[in-house]
Design a protein around this motif. Structure first.
Motif, PDB file in Angstrom:
ATOM      1  N   GLY A 185      21.395   8.307  49.323  1.00  0.00           N
ATOM      2  CA  GLY A 185      21.236   7.622  48.082  1.00  0.00           C
ATOM      3  C   GLY A 185      20.902   8.594  46.920  1.00  0.00           C
ATOM      4  O   GLY A 185      20.517   9.850  47.428  1.00  0.00           O
ATOM      5  N   PRO A 186      21.075   8.224  45.770  1.00  0.00           N
ATOM      6  CA  PRO A 186      20.774   9.311  44.845  1.00  0.00           C
ATOM      7  C   PRO A 186      19.294   9.622  44.714  1.00  0.00           C
ATOM      8  O   PRO A 186      18.391   8.430  44.714  1.00  0.00           O
ATOM      9  N   ASP A 187      18.455  10.549  44.234  1.00  0.00           N
ATOM     10  CA  ASP A 187      17.239  10.800  43.948  1.00  0.00           C
ATOM     11  C   ASP A 187      16.945  10.441  42.559  1.00  0.00           C
ATOM     12  O   ASP A 187      17.401  11.060  41.374  1.00  0.00           O
ATOM     13  N   LEU A 188      16.165   9.175  42.270  1.00  0.00           N
ATOM     14  CA  LEU A 188      16.031   8.686  41.094  1.00  0.00           C
ATOM     15  C   LEU A 188      15.235   8.963  40.140  1.00  0.00           C
ATOM     16  O   LEU A 188      14.644   8.814  39.160  1.00  0.00           O
ATOM     17  N   ARG A 189      14.526  10.328  40.757  1.00  0.00           N
ATOM     18  CA  ARG A 189      13.445  11.166  39.757  1.00  0.00           C
ATOM     19  C   ARG A 189      14.192  11.706  38.912  1.00  0.00           C
ATOM     20  O   ARG A 189      13.484  12.169  37.808  1.00  0.00           O
ATOM     21  N   TYR A 190      15.465  11.962  38.833  1.00  0.00           N
ATOM     22  CA  TYR A 190      16.229  12.828  38.020  1.00  0.00           C
ATOM     23  C   TYR A 190      17.182  12.163  37.224  1.00  0.00           C
ATOM     24  O   TYR A 190      17.934  12.630  36.389  1.00  0.00           O
ATOM     25  N   GLY A 191      17.264  10.726  37.319  1.00  0.00           N
ATOM     26  CA  GLY A 191      18.290  10.010  36.619  1.00  0.00           C
ATOM     27  C   GLY A 191      18.300   8.701  36.941  1.00  0.00           C
ATOM     28  O   GLY A 191      17.368   8.161  37.699  1.00  0.00           O
ATOM     29  N   ILE A 192      19.176   7.755  36.459  1.00  0.00           N
ATOM     30  CA  ILE A 192      19.234   6.390  36.863  1.00  0.00           C
ATOM     31  C   ILE A 192      20.670   6.218  37.686  1.00  0.00           C
ATOM     32  O   ILE A 192      21.720   7.064  37.423  1.00  0.00           O
ATOM     33  N   ALA A 193      20.895   4.934  38.203  1.00  0.00           N
ATOM     34  CA  ALA A 193      21.863   4.723  39.010  1.00  0.00           C
ATOM     35  C   ALA A 193      22.296   3.113  38.748  1.00  0.00           C
ATOM     36  O   ALA A 193      21.339   2.235  38.601  1.00  0.00           O
ATOM     37  N   THR A 194      23.272   2.763  38.811  1.00  0.00           N
ATOM     38  CA  THR A 194      23.789   1.467  38.815  1.00  0.00           C
ATOM     39  C   THR A 194      24.049   1.245  40.362  1.00  0.00           C
ATOM     40  O   THR A 194      25.103   1.707  40.703  1.00  0.00           O
ATOM     41  N   TYR A 195      23.762  -0.020  40.771  1.00  0.00           N
ATOM     42  CA  TYR A 195      24.136  -0.477  42.226  1.00  0.00           C
ATOM     43  C   TYR A 195      25.191  -1.332  42.171  1.00  0.00           C
ATOM     44  O   TYR A 195      25.299  -2.419  41.425  1.00  0.00           O
ATOM     45  N   GLN A 196      26.128  -1.279  42.910  1.00  0.00           N
ATOM     46  CA  GLN A 196      27.322  -2.105  42.965  1.00  0.00           C
ATOM     47  C   GLN A 196      27.607  -2.856  44.618  1.00  0.00           C
ATOM     48  O   GLN A 196      27.721  -1.597  45.345  1.00  0.00           O
ATOM     49  N   LYS A 197      27.307  -3.726  44.846  1.00  0.00           N
ATOM     50  CA  LYS A 197      27.857  -4.248  46.171  1.00  0.00           C
ATOM     51  C   LYS A 197      28.998  -4.142  46.386  1.00  0.00           C
ATOM     52  O   LYS A 197      29.985  -4.870  45.617  1.00  0.00           O
ATOM     53  N   VAL A 198      29.474  -3.768  47.620  1.00  0.00           N
ATOM     54  CA  VAL A 198      30.924  -3.702  47.989  1.00  0.00           C
ATOM     55  C   VAL A 198      31.193  -5.060  48.792  1.00  0.00           C
ATOM     56  O   VAL A 198      30.639  -5.420  49.771  1.00  0.00           O
ATOM     57  N   PRO A 199      32.188  -5.702  48.234  1.00  0.00           N
ATOM     58  CA  PRO A 199      32.644  -7.007  48.873  1.00  0.00           C
ATOM     59  C   PRO A 199      32.820  -6.883  50.325  1.00  0.00           C
ATOM     60  O   PRO A 199      33.454  -5.891  50.742  1.00  0.00           O
ATOM     61  N   GLY A 200      32.240  -7.662  51.080  1.00  0.00           N
ATOM     62  CA  GLY A 200      32.578  -7.633  52.683  1.00  0.00           C
ATOM     63  C   GLY A 200      31.831  -6.922  53.314  1.00  0.00           C
ATOM     64  O   GLY A 200      31.659  -6.629  54.589  1.00  0.00           O
ATOM     65  N   GLN A 201      30.783  -6.243  52.868  1.00  0.00           N
ATOM     66  CA  GLN A 201      30.027  -5.438  53.502  1.00  0.00           C
ATOM     67  C   GLN A 201      28.603  -5.915  53.466  1.00  0.00           C
ATOM     68  O   GLN A 201      28.127  -6.392  52.472  1.00  0.00           O
ATOM     69  N   ASN A 202      28.002  -6.344  54.557  1.00  0.00           N
ATOM     70  CA  ASN A 202      26.558  -6.817  54.347  1.00  0.00           C
ATOM     71  C   ASN A 202      25.554  -5.471  54.471  1.00  0.00           C
ATOM     72  O   ASN A 202      25.961  -4.352  54.416  1.00  0.00           O
ATOM     73  N   GLN A 203      24.171  -5.821  54.397  1.00  0.00           N
ATOM     74  CA  GLN A 203      23.173  -4.820  54.320  1.00  0.00           C
ATOM     75  C   GLN A 203      23.203  -3.901  55.791  1.00  0.00           C
ATOM     76  O   GLN A 203      22.278  -2.949  55.641  1.00  0.00           O
TER      77      GLN A 203
END
Length: 182
Positions: free
Chosen positions: A105-123
């Motif tokens: 994952g991106p390191d959020l200490r240096y910026g922001i991220a937008t999460y988008q769930k991929v259809p058909g993939q569970n966690q």
């Protein structure tokens, strides 16, 4: 099985590569981990050594890496440390550390991220959602696909009213240190 789990924080040194093989597609990328320390004389931070790690990401993680990460991005990688060995053209054996990624994952200490769930993939990283069972025995949808489609026996239903509900979680050693039982 004894595995060495590691978590690294660093920057991507190049765009992730997509590789196709008989076993399926996967992604590889390199992460530079830069050490720094406080100078005892001046009190400022001084750059130390840089270590470079090859990371291999399979299945959904590899696909999502391809779509999400770009050269220069600060990332966190958690995975299994392995030593990769190969023969050079002149017959020498070389080796280098390689991480099989479990989480990236991106390191959020240096910026922001937008999460988008991929259809058909569970966690858990694959397939469609499977039916699971609630405490009352009725089927529900479990995004992790933990249970089979058959009814759960009475003995499999956890009693959360007993001593287990009053246990306190173990304290964390820090954001990048994972506690594991051997």
């Amino acid at each position: 099985m004894n595995e060495t789990h590691v978590t690294i924080r660093g920057n991507l040194v190049a765009e992730p590569d997509r590789i196709s093989s008989a076993k399926g597609d996967f992604s590889t990328f390199r992460v530079a981990v830069n050490e720094f320390y406080r100078d005892q004389v001046g009190g400022g931070y001084v750059d130390g050594r840089s270590s470079f790690y090859k990371v291999v990401a399979f299945r959904a993680v590899g696909s999502n890496v391809q779509q999400s990460l770009k050269k220069g991005m600060p990332v966190l990688v958690h995975g299994i440390l392995r030593m990769s060995q190969w023969q050079t053209s002149n017959g020498e054996t070389r080796s280098a550390p390689e991480i099989e990624a479990i989480n990236v994952g991106p390191d959020l200490r240096y910026g922001i991220a937008t999460y988008q769930k991929v259809p058909g993939q569970n966690q858990r990283g694959g397939g469609s959602e499977q039916p699971s069972w609630r405490r009352d025995g009725n089927p529900t949808t479990d995004p992790w696909g933990n249970a089979s489609a058959e009814a759960a026996p009475e003995s499999a239903v956890a009693d959360l009213t007993g001593d287990a509900a009053e246990e306190e979680p173990m304290p964390s050693s820090g954001p990048l240190v994972e506690q594991q039982a051997s």
